[in-house]
Write a protein that holds these residues in place. Structure first.
Motif, PDB file in Angstrom:
ATOM      1  N   TYR A  11      34.244  45.291  42.039  1.00  0.00           N
ATOM      2  CA  TYR A  11      35.430  45.763  41.327  1.00  0.00           C
ATOM      3  C   TYR A  11      35.708  44.989  40.034  1.00  0.00           C
ATOM      4  O   TYR A  11      36.243  45.546  39.081  1.00  0.00           O
ATOM      5  CB  TYR A  11      36.660  45.675  42.230  1.00  0.00           C
ATOM      6  N   PHE A  16      43.150  44.125  46.285  1.00  0.00           N
ATOM      7  CA  PHE A  16      43.563  45.282  47.088  1.00  0.00           C
ATOM      8  C   PHE A  16      43.937  46.466  46.193  1.00  0.00           C
ATOM      9  O   PHE A  16      43.585  47.610  46.481  1.00  0.00           O
ATOM     10  CB  PHE A  16      44.748  44.922  47.974  1.00  0.00           C
ATOM     11  N   LEU A  17      44.664  46.184  45.122  1.00  0.00           N
ATOM     12  CA  LEU A  17      45.136  47.254  44.244  1.00  0.00           C
ATOM     13  C   LEU A  17      43.967  48.008  43.628  1.00  0.00           C
ATOM     14  O   LEU A  17      43.937  49.246  43.616  1.00  0.00           O
ATOM     15  CB  LEU A  17      46.038  46.669  43.152  1.00  0.00           C
ATOM     16  N   LEU A  18      42.987  47.273  43.145  1.00  0.00           N
ATOM     17  CA  LEU A  18      41.808  47.911  42.560  1.00  0.00           C
ATOM     18  C   LEU A  18      41.034  48.718  43.603  1.00  0.00           C
ATOM     19  O   LEU A  18      40.535  49.812  43.317  1.00  0.00           O
ATOM     20  CB  LEU A  18      40.898  46.853  41.939  1.00  0.00           C
ATOM     21  N   SER A  59      44.185  45.769  55.646  1.00  0.00           N
ATOM     22  CA  SER A  59      43.582  46.027  54.337  1.00  0.00           C
ATOM     23  C   SER A  59      42.157  45.504  54.264  1.00  0.00           C
ATOM     24  O   SER A  59      41.244  46.178  53.756  1.00  0.00           O
ATOM     25  CB  SER A  59      44.434  45.395  53.228  1.00  0.00           C
ATOM     26  N   LEU A  89      46.458  40.492  46.097  1.00  0.00           N
ATOM     27  CA  LEU A  89      46.968  41.820  45.768  1.00  0.00           C
ATOM     28  C   LEU A  89      46.147  42.483  44.664  1.00  0.00           C
ATOM     29  O   LEU A  89      45.962  43.702  44.657  1.00  0.00           O
ATOM     30  CB  LEU A  89      48.440  41.718  45.346  1.00  0.00           C
ATOM     31  N   SER A  90      45.642  41.687  43.752  1.00  0.00           N
ATOM     32  CA  SER A  90      44.853  42.228  42.651  1.00  0.00           C
ATOM     33  C   SER A  90      43.603  42.942  43.165  1.00  0.00           C
ATOM     34  O   SER A  90      43.253  44.032  42.704  1.00  0.00           O
ATOM     35  CB  SER A  90      44.441  41.105  41.687  1.00  0.00           C
ATOM     36  N   PHE A 138      42.230  50.135  46.387  1.00  0.00           N
ATOM     37  CA  PHE A 138      42.957  51.323  46.824  1.00  0.00           C
ATOM     38  C   PHE A 138      42.976  52.407  45.744  1.00  0.00           C
ATOM     39  O   PHE A 138      42.976  53.594  46.043  1.00  0.00           O
ATOM     40  CB  PHE A 138      44.385  50.951  47.223  1.00  0.00           C
ATOM     41  N   LEU A 139      42.992  51.977  44.467  1.00  0.00           N
ATOM     42  CA  LEU A 139      42.983  52.949  43.381  1.00  0.00           C
ATOM     43  C   LEU A 139      41.602  53.591  43.215  1.00  0.00           C
ATOM     44  O   LEU A 139      41.487  54.742  42.794  1.00  0.00           O
ATOM     45  CB  LEU A 139      43.397  52.265  42.069  1.00  0.00           C
ATOM     46  N   ASN A 140      40.576  52.830  43.533  1.00  0.00           N
ATOM     47  CA  ASN A 140      39.207  53.334  43.373  1.00  0.00           C
ATOM     48  C   ASN A 140      38.374  52.937  44.589  1.00  0.00           C
ATOM     49  O   ASN A 140      37.511  52.054  44.520  1.00  0.00           O
ATOM     50  CB  ASN A 140      38.601  52.755  42.093  1.00  0.00           C
TER      51      ASN A 140
END
Length: 461
Positions: free
Chosen positions: A283, A170-172, A254, A167-168, A174-176
């Motif tokens: 990332y 993916f989160l980065l 994803s 998840l870490s 999707f945010l950037n």
């Protein structure tokens, strides 16, 4: 401790079982192939993903249901209507593919390729892989000797840790995001056949085959909760399977998206492992490298445990004179040996085998699910399987490495298939044969059934 009988699987146990399914199925190929698919499909990543989800999610779910509906104890029982000899050969081929020849060695080579190899020189990679794979399969053997703890170990401990790590990233992302997918370049095969090529790429996860091997483990886990009614077991399998595989499906989407967007910064790589390492470093730098190495090792080891346990259980059941631990040692040792050939060699030689086995597995799964309609008549199985074998053999030839694929003899056989087999060029030569075989088998079954009914009526008159 007395287990209370129950007529359904409650929410907590459903989640535990779903997590067990997730942990057993999600491993090496599930990490690298969706990313590579995204790079190859580019702007058509969503269409390609649709095909990938059918072969990588829907078919594994159907496999679990087939094991449950037919009340099989594994691959052998499910294939037995085709004859004992066929069932044994099919069992050996499936477990050899999932076990020490391809899938199990891949569980060590993937995390090494994406987490360790980029930080070693080319001259040190061989010794690095040797050391890493020795530790990897040593731990796999240790944990696999403790069968009673597999549900707790996989379902309650390793899965949540893995999901948190994934998840870490993916989160980065999707945010950037690295870029958009609308104008992303794509390879030639995905210009007009993104769906079918995505479907065939799903074979590489091997989850359709793995579900046949793991099915009995899932059924046993459900029964351990005190559930024994066949209808309830099937419903619990479907419910848990949908939850566990839906999670895998979301991760596939994803990862495919990540692969497609990565083309804005990285070139098309030889495998998804290289791309995944590049994405993590992009990332998170060195932290991303460490995170990915840990993530890949955890998820691939859970998959390896499921594979070696299923292999050892099934073969010990078929050959009881040889102990479970002996089969476990054999699998881990041979997997360690083949892992040291390297990821690219493993992928190159596994593809033709999968092109042969998957059509047989898919038709067997469909026959298992629909078996109540024709009372599990062996005739239906044998006609369907017999006709499917023909194009499956040619599909295997078509996927062989260039060194064999380009032989004059091989090209002659492929020319015949291309001319006479519908959809062969798209990798679906087995489809029309399988459908025709099943229709013919059902026709013969109902004809024989009606003939028997008429004969019985005549005798009673």
């Amino acid at each position: 401790m007395v287990i209370m009988m129950s007529d359904k699987l409650n929410f907590k146990r459903t989640i535990i079982t779903a997590s067990l399914i997730f942990g057993m199925l999600f491993g090496a190929g599930n990490l690298i192939f969706p990313v590579h698919l995204g790079q190859m499909a580019g702007a058509h990543w969503l269409t390609a993903s649709s095909g990938f989800l059918i072969s990588g999610v829907l078919i594994p779910l159907m496999a679990l249901l087939a094991i449950s509906i037919t009340r099989s104890n594994g691959i052998y029982d499910l294939a037995k209507p085709n004859g004992r000899r066929y069932a044994l050969i099919f069992l050996i081929l499936i477990h050899a593919t999932l076990g020490p020849l391809f899938a199990t060695p891949r569980t060590a080579t993937v995390p090494y390729t994406i987490g360790i190899a980029p930080h070693l020189s080319a001259s040190n990679n061989s010794i690095g892989l040797l050391i890493y794979s020795a530790i990897f399969f040593g731990l796999t053997y240790y944990f696999s000797t403790r069968q009673g703890r597999i549900t707790t170990l996989i379902g309650k401990l390793l899965n949540p840790l893995f999901l948190l790590l994934l998840l870490s990233i993916f989160l980065l992302a999707f945010l950037n995001p690295m870029g958009t997918t609308e104008n992303t370049p794509l390879t030639t095969p995905y210009l007009h056949a993104a769906f079918s090529n995505g479907f065939l790429q799903g074979y590489n996860t091997m989850d359709g085959l793995a579900s046949l091997a793991f099915g009995i483990t899932v059924i046993t886990a459900i029964k351990s909760f005190g559930i024994h009614k066949q209808r309830t077991i099937s419903l619990a399998t479907a419910k848990s399977g949908m939850i566990g595989l839906a999670g895998i499906g979301l991760i596939y989407l994803s990862l495919t998206w990540l692969g497609a967007t990565s083309l804005h910064h990285f070139k098309l790589a030889a495998n998804g492992g290289t791309t995944l390492a590049q994405i993590a470093h992009y990332y998170m730098g060195a932290t991303g490298d460490a995170l990915l190495a840990t993530l890949a090792t955890i998820t691939c080891m859970t998959s390896a445990m499921g594979l070696v346990i299923a292999f050892s259980q099934d073969f010990h059941r078929r050959f009881p004179r040889i102990s479970y631990k002996a089969f476990l040692r054999f699998n881990c040792l041979l997997s360690f040996t083949i892992a040291n050939l390297g990821l690219n060699q493993i992928i190159a030689w596994s593809t033709p085998v999968l092109m042969f086995l998957y059509p047989l597995a898919i038709t067997l799964i469909i026959l298992g699910i629909t078996s109540p309609l024709f009372h599990n008549d062996p005739l239906v199985y044998r006609i369907t399987t017999g006709l499917t074998l023909i194009p499956a053999f040619f599909d295997m030839l078509n996927a062989l490495p260039a060194s064999i694929h380009n032989w004059a003899f091989t090209q002659g056989l492929l020319g015949f298939a291309q001319h006479y087999f519908p959809f062969f060029n798209n990798g679906f030569g087995w489809l029309s044969f399988g459908i025709a075989g099943m229709l013919l088998g059902l026709t013969c079954h109902f004809f024989n059934h009606q003939k028997a009914v008429n004969s019985s009526l005549e005798k009673n008159q």
